[in-house]
Motif scaffolding. Structure first.
Motif, PDB file in Angstrom:
ATOM      1  N   LEU A 102       0.802  -1.238   0.000  1.00 42.82           N
ATOM      2  CA  LEU A 102       0.000   0.000   0.000  1.00 42.82           C
ATOM      3  C   LEU A 102       0.830   1.281   0.000  1.00 42.82           C
ATOM      4  O   LEU A 102       0.271   2.371  -0.088  1.00 42.82           O
ATOM      5  CB  LEU A 102      -0.925   0.016   1.226  1.00 42.82           C
ATOM      6  N   ALA A 103       2.135   1.141   0.144  1.00 40.22           N
ATOM      7  CA  ALA A 103       2.943   2.362   0.255  1.00 40.22           C
ATOM      8  C   ALA A 103       4.329   2.125  -0.324  1.00 40.22           C
ATOM      9  O   ALA A 103       4.770   0.986  -0.485  1.00 40.22           O
ATOM     10  CB  ALA A 103       3.059   2.786   1.717  1.00 40.22           C
ATOM     11  N   HIS A 104       4.994   3.214  -0.645  1.00 43.89           N
ATOM     12  CA  HIS A 104       6.414   3.144  -0.992  1.00 43.89           C
ATOM     13  C   HIS A 104       7.176   4.077  -0.081  1.00 43.89           C
ATOM     14  O   HIS A 104       6.563   4.841   0.690  1.00 43.89           O
ATOM     15  CB  HIS A 104       6.650   3.427  -2.478  1.00 43.89           C
ATOM     16  N   ALA A 105       8.488   4.018  -0.105  1.00 41.66           N
ATOM     17  CA  ALA A 105       9.245   4.718   0.927  1.00 41.66           C
ATOM     18  C   ALA A 105      10.636   5.088   0.445  1.00 41.66           C
ATOM     19  O   ALA A 105      11.178   4.459  -0.466  1.00 41.66           O
ATOM     20  CB  ALA A 105       9.356   3.835   2.174  1.00 41.66           C
ATOM     21  N   ARG A 106      11.189   6.128   1.047  1.00 44.41           N
ATOM     22  CA  ARG A 106      12.570   6.548   0.772  1.00 44.41           C
ATOM     23  C   ARG A 106      13.202   6.965   2.092  1.00 44.41           C
ATOM     24  O   ARG A 106      12.592   7.682   2.871  1.00 44.41           O
ATOM     25  CB  ARG A 106      12.584   7.715  -0.214  1.00 44.41           C
ATOM     26  N   ALA A 107      14.422   6.519   2.310  1.00 44.24           N
ATOM     27  CA  ALA A 107      15.131   6.842   3.552  1.00 44.24           C
ATOM     28  C   ALA A 107      16.155   7.934   3.301  1.00 44.24           C
ATOM     29  O   ALA A 107      16.728   8.032   2.218  1.00 44.24           O
ATOM     30  CB  ALA A 107      15.829   5.590   4.086  1.00 44.24           C
ATOM     31  N   GLY A 108      16.379   8.746   4.302  1.00 47.33           N
ATOM     32  CA  GLY A 108      17.420   9.773   4.237  1.00 47.33           C
ATOM     33  C   GLY A 108      18.117   9.856   5.582  1.00 47.33           C
ATOM     34  O   GLY A 108      17.529   9.529   6.611  1.00 47.33           O
ATOM     35  N   ASP A 109      19.384  10.255   5.584  1.00 48.12           N
ATOM     36  CA  ASP A 109      20.131  10.312   6.839  1.00 48.12           C
ATOM     37  C   ASP A 109      20.658  11.710   7.096  1.00 48.12           C
ATOM     38  O   ASP A 109      20.940  12.470   6.173  1.00 48.12           O
ATOM     39  CB  ASP A 109      21.313   9.343   6.788  1.00 48.12           C
ATOM     40  N   LYS A 110      20.762  12.040   8.364  1.00 44.86           N
ATOM     41  CA  LYS A 110      21.547  13.201   8.792  1.00 44.86           C
ATOM     42  C   LYS A 110      22.209  12.788  10.082  1.00 44.86           C
ATOM     43  O   LYS A 110      21.534  12.585  11.087  1.00 44.86           O
ATOM     44  CB  LYS A 110      20.678  14.441   8.979  1.00 44.86           C
ATOM     45  N   GLY A 111      23.531  12.623  10.046  1.00 47.97           N
ATOM     46  CA  GLY A 111      24.230  12.151  11.233  1.00 47.97           C
ATOM     47  C   GLY A 111      23.690  10.786  11.632  1.00 47.97           C
ATOM     48  O   GLY A 111      23.583   9.872  10.811  1.00 47.97           O
ATOM     49  N   ASN A 112      23.310  10.668  12.899  1.00 50.07           N
ATOM     50  CA  ASN A 112      22.855   9.391  13.440  1.00 50.07           C
ATOM     51  C   ASN A 112      21.329   9.281  13.415  1.00 50.07           C
ATOM     52  O   ASN A 112      20.751   8.437  14.077  1.00 50.07           O
ATOM     53  CB  ASN A 112      23.375   9.249  14.879  1.00 50.07           C
ATOM     54  N   ARG A 113      20.717  10.179  12.652  1.00 54.15           N
ATOM     55  CA  ARG A 113      19.263  10.228  12.602  1.00 54.15           C
ATOM     56  C   ARG A 113      18.795   9.808  11.209  1.00 54.15           C
ATOM     57  O   ARG A 113      19.352  10.230  10.209  1.00 54.15           O
ATOM     58  CB  ARG A 113      18.806  11.645  12.923  1.00 54.15           C
ATOM     59  N   LEU A 114      17.768   8.967  11.190  1.00 49.89           N
ATOM     60  CA  LEU A 114      17.234   8.448   9.932  1.00 49.89           C
ATOM     61  C   LEU A 114      15.816   8.958   9.753  1.00 49.89           C
ATOM     62  O   LEU A 114      15.042   8.986  10.709  1.00 49.89           O
ATOM     63  CB  LEU A 114      17.220   6.915  10.003  1.00 49.89           C
ATOM     64  N   ASN A 115      15.481   9.392   8.536  1.00 50.41           N
ATOM     65  CA  ASN A 115      14.059   9.623   8.264  1.00 50.41           C
ATOM     66  C   ASN A 115      13.612   8.693   7.146  1.00 50.41           C
ATOM     67  O   ASN A 115      14.392   8.360   6.247  1.00 50.41           O
ATOM     68  CB  ASN A 115      13.756  11.091   7.932  1.00 50.41           C
ATOM     69  N   ILE A 116      12.403   8.226   7.256  1.00 53.48           N
ATOM     70  CA  ILE A 116      11.822   7.397   6.203  1.00 53.48           C
ATOM     71  C   ILE A 116      10.472   8.001   5.830  1.00 53.48           C
ATOM     72  O   ILE A 116       9.563   8.077   6.661  1.00 53.48           O
ATOM     73  CB  ILE A 116      11.646   5.930   6.640  1.00 53.48           C
ATOM     74  N   ALA A 117      10.384   8.466   4.582  1.00 58.50           N
ATOM     75  CA  ALA A 117       9.120   8.979   4.068  1.00 58.50           C
ATOM     76  C   ALA A 117       8.324   7.807   3.535  1.00 58.50           C
ATOM     77  O   ALA A 117       8.827   7.027   2.728  1.00 58.50           O
ATOM     78  CB  ALA A 117       9.383   9.991   2.955  1.00 58.50           C
ATOM     79  N   VAL A 118       7.110   7.666   4.010  1.00 61.39           N
ATOM     80  CA  VAL A 118       6.212   6.599   3.556  1.00 61.39           C
ATOM     81  C   VAL A 118       5.095   7.270   2.766  1.00 61.39           C
ATOM     82  O   VAL A 118       4.334   8.067   3.318  1.00 61.39           O
ATOM     83  CB  VAL A 118       5.644   5.814   4.756  1.00 61.39           C
ATOM     84  N   VAL A 119       5.026   6.975   1.478  1.00 58.99           N
ATOM     85  CA  VAL A 119       4.053   7.624   0.594  1.00 58.99           C
ATOM     86  C   VAL A 119       3.007   6.587   0.187  1.00 58.99           C
ATOM     87  O   VAL A 119       3.348   5.515  -0.319  1.00 58.99           O
ATOM     88  CB  VAL A 119       4.752   8.191  -0.668  1.00 58.99           C
ATOM     89  N   CYS A 120       1.748   6.918   0.424  1.00 60.55           N
ATOM     90  CA  CYS A 120       0.663   5.977   0.120  1.00 60.55           C
ATOM     91  C   CYS A 120       0.502   5.825  -1.390  1.00 60.55           C
ATOM     92  O   CYS A 120       0.615   6.785  -2.140  1.00 60.55           O
ATOM     93  CB  CYS A 120      -0.644   6.467   0.721  1.00 60.55           C
ATOM     94  N   ARG A 121       0.172   4.606  -1.803  1.00 65.99           N
ATOM     95  CA  ARG A 121       0.010   4.342  -3.240  1.00 65.99           C
ATOM     96  C   ARG A 121      -1.371   4.743  -3.737  1.00 65.99           C
ATOM     97  O   ARG A 121      -1.593   4.782  -4.947  1.00 65.99           O
ATOM     98  CB  ARG A 121       0.311   2.872  -3.536  1.00 65.99           C
ATOM     99  N   CYS A 122      -2.307   5.015  -2.833  1.00 64.89           N
ATOM    100  CA  CYS A 122      -3.607   5.562  -3.233  1.00 64.89           C
ATOM    101  C   CYS A 122      -4.139   6.356  -2.043  1.00 64.89           C
ATOM    102  O   CYS A 122      -3.733   6.116  -0.906  1.00 64.89           O
ATOM    103  CB  CYS A 122      -4.576   4.451  -3.646  1.00 64.89           C
TER     104      CYS A 122
END
Lengths: 131, 457
Positions: free
Chosen positions: A15-35
């Motif tokens: 139901l979703a796709h995602a992209r991870a990004g880093d800054k230092g020791n912190r991770l973000n993951i964007a979860v984008v809904c497919r509908c």
């Protein structure tokens, strides 16, 4: 309502796709809904607590979910999960780029809302306009 | 003044495709009005490596990839009036500018080149003063030396240089979106307190700063979300209107895709609180942002808000942490997972005797590697009943003591004759390691400015 047959574990990846990004020791993951329907279906299930459990081996000190209804997306921010960050980690993927797909492996409960979202996705997979 | 500015992405990181800019330049050349090509090629560590290069040779210290990125497009850009902005300068923007002047002259041009610098803080503070300003960790505490320190400065000196007629602006460390915001401030005369407009320009920069990541790169998931002709993915072009509305497109005939999904992924890339993305120029709030899919690989983005810029700047401080050691060996066929596990245990046992203070990470490709964790809990939970029949072990450690790291590499290699049956394919590496920490520093420590180079006769 169309009942989508479940022959294997139902994962967030459906139901979703995602992209991870880093800054230092912190991770973000964007979860984008497919509908658009997936946003409401996922909101009660893909919680910061469940994401923290999924990443428990990396010992997050904090997990926050930011909601973006305009984009039908969630942004997860996980603190201290990158083994010190890209220039300090002993791991291969110091950026944590592959970890977007760790999150997409989250198992979903096939609630009626999830079933509706799967049906909507099956019937209109092309165009997208967020609500 | 024109009401639309066109900005193309030539590269989104130091290792990007060097032929990506070609179709972008060809498209921009067909348009009229203010047009710019931006290159973002400066990773965190690149700057420290460039600082070390400059110390050994004062004519070096700029991005080693600059020639490869610029050479194919320099003459076409100058011929078509497309201005170029890039952070190729790294630790030595003046040397980069001199090199660009030489490249241009060889192609028969003598452009006005501006150098933006003033971000370097290496000698501005002591290591202890940096440590006192560190955020999100305590990596700098107790260190007596650093390799480099640079602040992320804002877009104003780029805009100023363009206002003075620069054809090419080369910078050192600068906030990535500023490479796009600077041309917009110049073209539209946006002021330093037009927060919503500065946020729109920053968002345009954020969408472009990773090149193809907004136009179908880093997106394909076969059978789930497919991307046409990824081998020839088109790099993005932003069309920005005076009111801050953004359209993202790509050159006709290129691969890739631009739609709600690709743009939403990139919009949130490396964002933490979407209501407060801190940059030197503005605090960007994308919670009200809208993405309209216009079809034909075009989206319109609007609704971004801005708030007054923060008082402090982010700075990256790089320091040496010795060396990273990595060694690998493979086991395959019947019982491979148990033979690999035995090999891992042997190395751990030996290292506990030889260098007890050294933390050794073990990964097993085919079982758990990138999803593994450094203490090894994930892998331990999966071993030995994986039935994996092609396993590659990877051992990793870091230390300032190269001798103990060599011990680890030797122990992995010794598995050839003294380990379990059938191990093969050992590779070993010992590489110097530069780590980085983030600080928040006072704006007054930086001196952002531009200098116009004397034009060649």
């Amino acid at each position: 309502m169309t009942i989508v047959p479940l022959t294997e574990p139902l994962l967030l990846h459906r139901l979703a796709h995602a992209r991870a990004g880093d800054k230092g020791n912190r991770l973000n993951i964007a979860v984008v809904c497919r509908c658009p329907e997936a946003y409401a279906a996922l909101a009660p299930q893909v919680t910061a607590e469940r994401v923290a459990e999924l990443f428990a081996a990396r010992r997050p000190s904090k997990v926050v979910r930011y909601d973006l209804p305009n984009l039908a997306a969630f942004n997860f921010v996980l603190d201290d999960v990158l083994d010190g960050g890209v220039n300090a980690s002993l791991g291969l993927d110091g950026h944590g780029k592959c970890l977007s797909f760790l999150l997409l492996g989250l198992a979903l409960t096939p609630t009626p809302e999830v079933q509706s979202a799967l049906a909507a996705l099956a019937s209109a997979p092309v165009a997208f306009q967020a609500q | 003044m024109r009401d639309t500015v066109y900005i193309g992405s030539g590269a989104g990181f130091a290792g990007d495709r060097v032929d990506a800019a070609g179709p972008v330049v060809a498209t921009l050349a067909q348009l009229s009005g203010p047009r710019f090509l931006v290159f973002e090629t400066l990773a965190e560590r690149t700057l420290a490596l460039c600082q070390l290069a400059r110390r050994t040779d004062p004519s070096r210290g700029y991005s080693p990839a600059m020639d490869r990125f610029l050479s194919p497009v320099l003459a076409p850009c100058l011929a078509a009036g497309i201005r170029i902005i890039g952070n190729f300068g790294a630790a030595n923007p003046h040397a980069a500018a001199a090199r660009i002047a030489a490249l241009a002259q060889a192609a028969g041009y003598s452009p006005r080149i501006a150098v933006v610098d003033g971000s370097n803080l290496t000698d501005a503070l002591t290591p202890a003063e940096f440590a006192a300003r560190e955020t999100g960790g305590r990596l700098l505490a107790g260190r007596d030396s650093i390799v480099s320190a640079d602040a992320y400065i804002g877009a104003a000196p780029i805009a100023d240089a363009l206002n003075r007629g620069a054809d090419i602006v080369v910078t050192g460390r600068i906030a990535d979106p500023a490479l796009v915001l600077g041309p917009l401030m110049h073209a539209f005369g946006w002021g330093e307190a037009d927060w919503d407009l500065l946020a729109a320009g920053t968002l345009a920069g954020h969408l472009l700063e990773c090149g193809a990541q907004v136009s179908g790169g880093y997106f394909a998931d076969p059978g789930v979300k497919d991307v046409p002709d990824l081998a020839h993915v088109g790099y993005p072009i932003a069309e920005v209107a005076r009111d801050g509305t953004i359209r993202i497109t790509k050159p006709a005939g290129t691969g890739g895709r631009i739609d709600h999904f690709t743009v939403a992924e990139q919009m949130l890339y490396e964002i933490h609180d979407p209501a407060a993305y801190l940059t030197p120029d503005v605090v960007m709030d994308i919670t009200g942002a809208r993405i309209e899919d216009l079809g034909g690989d075009t989206v319109r983005v609007s609704g971004v808000r801005g708030h007054p810029r923060p008082d402090t700047l982010k700075a990256t401080v790089c320091f040496s942490t010795g060396f990273l050691a990595e060694a690998e060996i493979s086991y395959a066929g019947p019982n491979a997972d148990r033979r690999a596990r035995l090999a891992a245990e042997l190395v751990r046992t030996r290292m506990a005797e030889l260098a007890p203070d050294l933390q050794v990470r073990v990964d097993a490709f085919g079982i758990a590697s990138v999803f593994n964790d450094t203490p090894g809990a994930t892998l331990a939970g999966l071993w030995p009943e994986t039935r994996a029949t092609d396993v590659r072990l990877r051992f990793a450690a870091q230390s300032e003591d190269a001798t103990s790291l060599e011990r680890l590499l030797d122990e992995v290699e010794a598995l050839y004759c003294a380990g379990p049956a059938g191990g093969g394919g050992v590779r070993r590496h010992l590489t110097p390691r530069l780590a980085s920490a983030s600080c928040l520093v006072e704006r007054g420590l930086t001196a952002p400015r531009f200098t116009l180079l004397e034009r060649q006769a």
